[in-house]
Motif scaffolding. Structure first.
Motif, short mmCIF file in Angstrom:
data_model
loop_
_atom_site.label_atom_id
_atom_site.label_comp_id
_atom_site.label_asym_id
_atom_site.label_seq_id
_atom_site.Cartn_x
_atom_site.Cartn_y
_atom_site.Cartn_z
N GLY A 184 0.79 -1.23 0.00
CA GLY A 184 0.00 0.00 0.00
C GLY A 184 0.81 1.26 0.00
N CYS A 185 2.04 1.28 0.47
CA CYS A 185 2.85 2.48 0.35
C CYS A 185 4.22 2.12 -0.21
CB CYS A 185 2.95 3.22 1.68
SG CYS A 185 3.92 2.37 2.90
N TRP A 186 4.84 3.13 -0.81
CA TRP A 186 6.09 2.86 -1.52
C TRP A 186 7.23 2.65 -0.53
CZ3 TRP A 186 6.19 1.98 -6.67
CH2 TRP A 186 5.05 2.33 -7.39
N GLN A 187 7.92 1.58 -0.71
CA GLN A 187 9.07 1.24 0.13
C GLN A 187 10.32 1.21 -0.74
OE1 GLN A 187 9.06 0.43 3.44
NE2 GLN A 187 6.84 0.61 3.68
N ARG A 188 11.46 1.56 -0.14
CA ARG A 188 12.72 1.49 -0.89
C ARG A 188 13.34 0.10 -0.69
NH1 ARG A 188 15.59 6.05 -3.10
NH2 ARG A 188 13.45 6.72 -2.76
N ALA A 189 13.77 -0.48 -1.79
CA ALA A 189 14.40 -1.81 -1.69
C ALA A 189 15.65 -1.83 -2.56
CB ALA A 189 13.42 -2.88 -2.15
N TYR A 190 16.60 -2.68 -2.19
CA TYR A 190 17.83 -2.85 -2.98
C TYR A 190 17.94 -4.31 -3.39
CZ TYR A 190 19.12 1.80 -1.46
OH TYR A 190 19.12 3.17 -1.25
N VAL A 191 18.27 -4.49 -4.66
CA VAL A 191 18.38 -5.84 -5.22
C VAL A 191 19.78 -6.02 -5.79
CG1 VAL A 191 17.54 -7.35 -7.08
CG2 VAL A 191 15.91 -6.03 -5.73
N GLY A 192 20.42 -7.14 -5.45
CA GLY A 192 21.74 -7.47 -6.01
C GLY A 192 21.56 -8.29 -7.27
N LEU A 193 22.29 -7.91 -8.32
CA LEU A 193 22.24 -8.64 -9.58
C LEU A 193 23.59 -9.29 -9.83
CD1 LEU A 193 20.55 -5.79 -9.91
CD2 LEU A 193 20.35 -6.51 -12.27
N GLY A 194 23.58 -10.52 -10.34
CA GLY A 194 24.83 -11.19 -10.68
C GLY A 194 24.64 -12.06 -11.91
N SER A 195 25.69 -12.16 -12.72
CA SER A 195 25.65 -13.03 -13.90
C SER A 195 27.06 -13.49 -14.21
CB SER A 195 25.07 -12.28 -15.10
OG SER A 195 25.21 -13.05 -16.29
N ASN A 196 27.23 -14.79 -14.50
CA ASN A 196 28.56 -15.22 -14.96
C ASN A 196 28.48 -16.25 -16.10
OD1 ASN A 196 27.92 -17.52 -13.48
ND2 ASN A 196 29.98 -17.75 -12.63
N LEU A 197 27.37 -16.23 -16.82
CA LEU A 197 27.23 -17.10 -18.00
C LEU A 197 26.66 -16.29 -19.15
CD1 LEU A 197 25.64 -20.43 -16.67
CD2 LEU A 197 28.02 -20.05 -17.35
N GLY A 198 27.13 -16.56 -20.37
CA GLY A 198 26.55 -15.93 -21.56
C GLY A 198 26.88 -14.45 -21.64
N ASP A 199 25.99 -13.67 -22.24
CA ASP A 199 26.20 -12.23 -22.39
C ASP A 199 25.81 -11.55 -21.08
OD1 ASP A 199 26.29 -9.54 -23.06
OD2 ASP A 199 25.38 -9.84 -25.03
#
Ligand SMILES: Nc1ncnc2c1ncn2[C@@H]1O[C@H](COP(=O)(O)OP(=O)(O)OP(=O)(O)O)[C@@H](O)[C@H]1O
Ligand SMILES: Nc1nc2c(c(=O)[nH]1)N=C(CO)CN2
Length: 177
Positions: A3-18
Motif C-alpha cells: 500500500g505504500c512505496w518502500q525502498r528496496a535494494y536488489v543485487g544482480l549477478g551473472s557469470n554465464l553468456g552475455d
C-alpha cells in the motif's frame, strides 16, 4: 501489496553468456513490473567468484527500487525474472545467467523459511557491498548498527573491479569516432 512505496535494494549477478545483457535486461524487467519503479543502478563490477571458485568471473550490480509489493511478492517477481532469463538452479553458489537477491527492504528484518532480509550473506560480500556503497554509503544495514561504507572498510574490495564493456560483451558499447 503493502500500500505504500518502500525502498528496496536488489543485487544482480551473472557469470554465464552475455553477462551485461542479462543485467540490462533484468533492470528493464524490474522497472516493467507493476508496483515496482527502478530508481537507480550502480556501476557494474567484474568480480572473482566467491564460494565455488572454479567458475567464470561475475558481473555484479545493485539496483535501487521503490515498490508497493510486499517483500514476499517482490521475491516472487525476482524469481520469475531469473527464470525468464534462463536461470536453472543446479549448484548452490554455482554459475548462473542471472541471480537476483533481495538485499534490503526499507528497514525490515525478515527471517522466514522462504525469505531472509537483510540478505544473510550481504555483509560478507564485497561484490554486494561495493556497488551498494556507490548508491547508499550511509545506509545502516538493519540489525548490524553499521552503514554500508563501514562494512566495505571491514570487508575490503579485493576481487572487485570496475567493469568496462568490451565489444563482444555488449551491443551498446561506446565506439571511438
Ligand atoms: N533475501 C533473499 N533474496 C533472494 N532469495 C532469498 C532471500 N532470502 C531467502 N531466499 C531464498 O533463497 C532461495 C535460493 O536462492 P539462490 O538459489 O539464488 O541462492 P544462491 O544465489 O545460490 O546463494 P545465496 O543465497 O548465497 O546468494 C530462493 O529460492 C529464496 O527462497
Ligand atoms: N563474485 C561473485 N560470487 C558469487 C556470486 C556473485 O554474484 N558474485 N553469487 C553467488 C551466489 O549467489 C556465489 N558467488
Amino acid at each position: 501489496m503493502a500500500g505504500c512505496w518502500q525502498r528496496a535494494y536488489v543485487g544482480l549477478g551473472s557469470n554465464l553468456g552475455d553477462r551485461a545483457a542479462f543485467l540490462r535486461g533484468a533492470l528493464a524487467a524490474l522497472d516493467a513490473e507493476p508496483g515496482v519503479r527502478l530508481v537507480g543502478a550502480s556501476p557494474i563490477y567484474e568480480t572473482d567468484p566467491v564460494g565455488v571458485t572454479d567458475q567464470p568471473p561475475f558481473l555484479n550490480q545493485v539496483a535501487e527500487l521503490e515498490t508497493v509489493l510486499t517483500p514476499d511478492a517482490l521475491l516472487t517477481r525476482l524469481l520469475a525474472i531469473e527464470r525468464a532469463f534462463g536461470r536453472e538452479r543446479r549448484v548452490r553458489w554455482g554459475p548462473r545467467t542471472l541471480d537476483l537477491d533481495l538485499l534490503l527492504y526499507g528497514d525490515a528484518r525478515i527471517a522466514t523459511e522462504r525469505l531472509c532480509v537483510p540478505h544473510p550473506r550481504m555483509t560478507e560480500r564485497a561484490f554486494v557491498l561495493v556497488p551498494l556503497a556507490d548508491m547508499a554509503p550511509d545506509l545502516v544495514i538493519p540489525g548490524t548498527g553499521r552503514c554500508v561504507r563501514d562494512w566495505v572498510r571491514l570487508v575490503g574490495t579485493k576481487g572487485v573491479r570496475r567493469w568496462k564493456p568490451i565489444a563482444s560483451e555488449t551491443a551498446s558499447a561506446p565506439t571511438e569516432s
